[in-house]
Write an enzyme that holds these catalytic residues in place. Structure first.
Site, mmCIF file in Angstrom:
data_model
loop_
_atom_site.group_PDB
_atom_site.id
_atom_site.type_symbol
_atom_site.label_atom_id
_atom_site.label_comp_id
_atom_site.label_asym_id
_atom_site.label_seq_id
_atom_site.Cartn_x
_atom_site.Cartn_y
_atom_site.Cartn_z
ATOM 1 C CG HIS A 145 -19.120 -12.590 90.514
ATOM 2 N ND1 HIS A 145 -18.667 -13.134 91.687
ATOM 3 C CD2 HIS A 145 -18.855 -11.280 90.602
ATOM 4 C CE1 HIS A 145 -18.177 -12.184 92.453
ATOM 5 N NE2 HIS A 145 -18.278 -11.046 91.804
ATOM 6 C CB CYS A 146 -21.363 -18.143 90.839
ATOM 7 S SG CYS A 146 -22.463 -16.755 91.168
ATOM 8 C CG LEU A 147 -20.607 -22.449 88.973
ATOM 9 C CD1 LEU A 147 -20.955 -23.674 88.152
ATOM 10 C CD2 LEU A 147 -21.029 -22.671 90.417
#
Ligand SMILES: NC(=O)c1ccc[n+]([C@@H]2O[C@H](COP(=O)([O-])OP(=O)(O)OC[C@H]3O[C@@H](n4cnc5c(N)ncnc54)[C@H](O)[C@@H]3O)[C@@H](O)[C@H]2O)c1
Length: 427
Positions: free
Chosen positions: A268-270
């Site tokens: 979900h982040c990078l």
């Protein structure tokens, strides 16, 4: 004789019971809060209510213990959080066609607003661009509650989550937590709340600083992974083993931090957060954050590069074309020892191999089967599977895989994670 008066229990509502919200809800219940965990996903709420955790870092035993203690209850009904003292919002913040999608934050804000009473504290934890808490969440809360953010109304804060699923060393409790508030009173309330949950809080001067801090951390990681991925693609033709070079550079005790190459970035982040930053900078300052654009380009290219290398390896080692070859992909999650397949480059590698005509089978011991691509055949890792494959691709290096067996039994291995021996073809 004096009678001890116990402090009233603080009622915490956690909105969104995923990778971020569930660990917080469980930890807070363990720390003595009365917690109402809210999620719009009925299936998730049903599973949690039955003590069935879908997040690796929260064991069924821990979940059942807080449910049984009565300190945690889970629900799809916001009304169950009436009378809340603190509300933490941990809902998704994805991209839609490259644009931040804040609809989950907005709907959570609208649903929480009527539950606010003077003195309540609301904290956004979802990762987002600087300005979101003040520009998007604040007006929704004020309008829906009839209160103003401030000492007489509710306290508003932002505190980014730094949770690293699967990390045994750093967890929610021992990782320092950035905290911020819209004013001094709010900062005090937010800090006091997290001081009961984590070992150390780090106050910053504004909501925007806290929002940017999270994006800085993730963009830093994204850019450095892209750098080492680009060097990995150059190192081989230069006759250098990138893994050895990174290991050697990491012996420098200052000014260097090792990042490892791989088949791309996921989760979900990078793949998402740096684009929140560049979208906001482009919108507000008409400026392109070139590092983010470049890192996106390089990291997004990695699955394609892995597939090209597998095709080259098959031709060189077995005189075989990728089309028609049987390929076993090890690991589909984006990260070792987790089942998170969101934006996973390993899933993309498997898809691209299929597109090129390979007969793909995959091994993924952690992911929920219904989250995996339907047209992908998932199997157990056995000697027979490895022997019958023309190529084995180590896409995600779960610790449970028997790499010695893979090396022993496979005709050809492409290792994108450097888990097999140095004799193996690798990134
Ligand atoms: N996963 C990580 O490692 C991580 C780390 C740091 C920060 N974050 C950030 O935290 C936020 C949440 O991420 P996550 O990984 O926990 O997401 P997730 O998808 O695992 O969980 C989010 C949950 O929110 C629920 N939800 C959506 N809208 C809702 C609503 N209106 N009301 C109640 N529930 C609702 C969903 O059903 C889901 O269960 C994101 O902004 C993410 O970028 C994630």
């Amino acid at each position: 004789m004096s009678t001890a008066i116990s402090a009233p229990t603080t009622h915490l509502a956690v909105v969104g019971l995923g990778y971020v919200g569930l660990p917080l809800a469980v930890r807070a219940a363990e720390a003595g809060f009365l917690v109402t965990g809210l999620d719009t996903d009925e299936l998730r709420v049903k599973r949690l209510g039955a003590g069935d955790s879908y997040i690796e870092d929260i064991t069924g035993e821990r979940l059942i213990a807080v449910l049984d203690s009565g300190r945690l209850r889970v629900s799809t009904a916001y009304a169950d959080a009436a009378g809340l003292d603190v509300c933490v919002i941990t809902v998704p913040t994805p991209l839609r066609d490259g644009v931040p999608d804040l609809s989950y934050v907005e709907s959570a804000g609208r649903a929480v607003a009527p539950l606010l009473t003077p003195g309540a504290t609301v904290v956004l934890e979802s990762t987002t661009y600087p300005g979101t808490t003040e520009e998007i969440l604040l007006p929704l809360l004020e309008e829906g509650s009839g209160l103003r953010a401030g000492p007489e109304g509710f306290h508003l804060g932002y505190s980014p989550e730094r949770i690293d699923p699967g990390n045994a060393r750093w967890d929610l409790v021992n990782t320092p937590k950035i905290v911020s508030g819209i004013d001094d009173h709010a900062l005090e309330a937010v800090e006091a709340f997290y001081d009961r949950i984590v070992t150390r809080t780090v106050p910053v001067s504004s909501l925007r600083t806290a929002e940017l801090t999270k994006l800085l951390e993730n963009t830093f990681r994204h850019v450095n992974i892209a750098l080492v991925n680009e060097l990995a693609m150059c190192a081989r033709p230069l006759g250098v083993d990138i893994w050895e070079a990174v290991g050697a550079a990491a012996t420098k005790p200052f000014g260097f931090m090792p990042f490892l190459p791989g088949p791309g970035v996921g989760g979900h982040c990078l793949p998402v957060d740096p684009s929140y930053l560049s979208w906001q900078v482009r919108r507000q300052l008409k400026h392109d954050v070139k590092f983010v654009s470049l890192a996106n380009e390089i990291n997004e290219h990695m699955p394609e590069y892995v597939v090209r290398r597998v095709a080259e390896g098959l031709r060189k080692e077995l005189g075989m074309e990728l089309a028609g070859a049987r390929v076993l992909v090890l690991g589909l999650a984006y990260k070792r020892n987790t089942g998170d397949v969101r934006e996973s480059p390993a899933v993309e590698v498997a898809g691209l191999l299929k597109e090129r005509g390979a007969r793909v089978r995959a091994v993924e011991p952690y992911a929920e089967p219904f989250l995996l691509p339907r047209d992908l055949l998932c199997v157990e890792l056995t000697e027979d599977e490895v022997r019958e494959a023309d190529a084995v691709v180590v896409a995600t290096d779960h610790d449970v895989f028997d790499y010695a067996m893979v090396e022993r039994c496979a005709s050809y291995v492409f290792d994108a994670r450097n888990r097999c021996g140095t004799g193996t073809d690798r990134l």
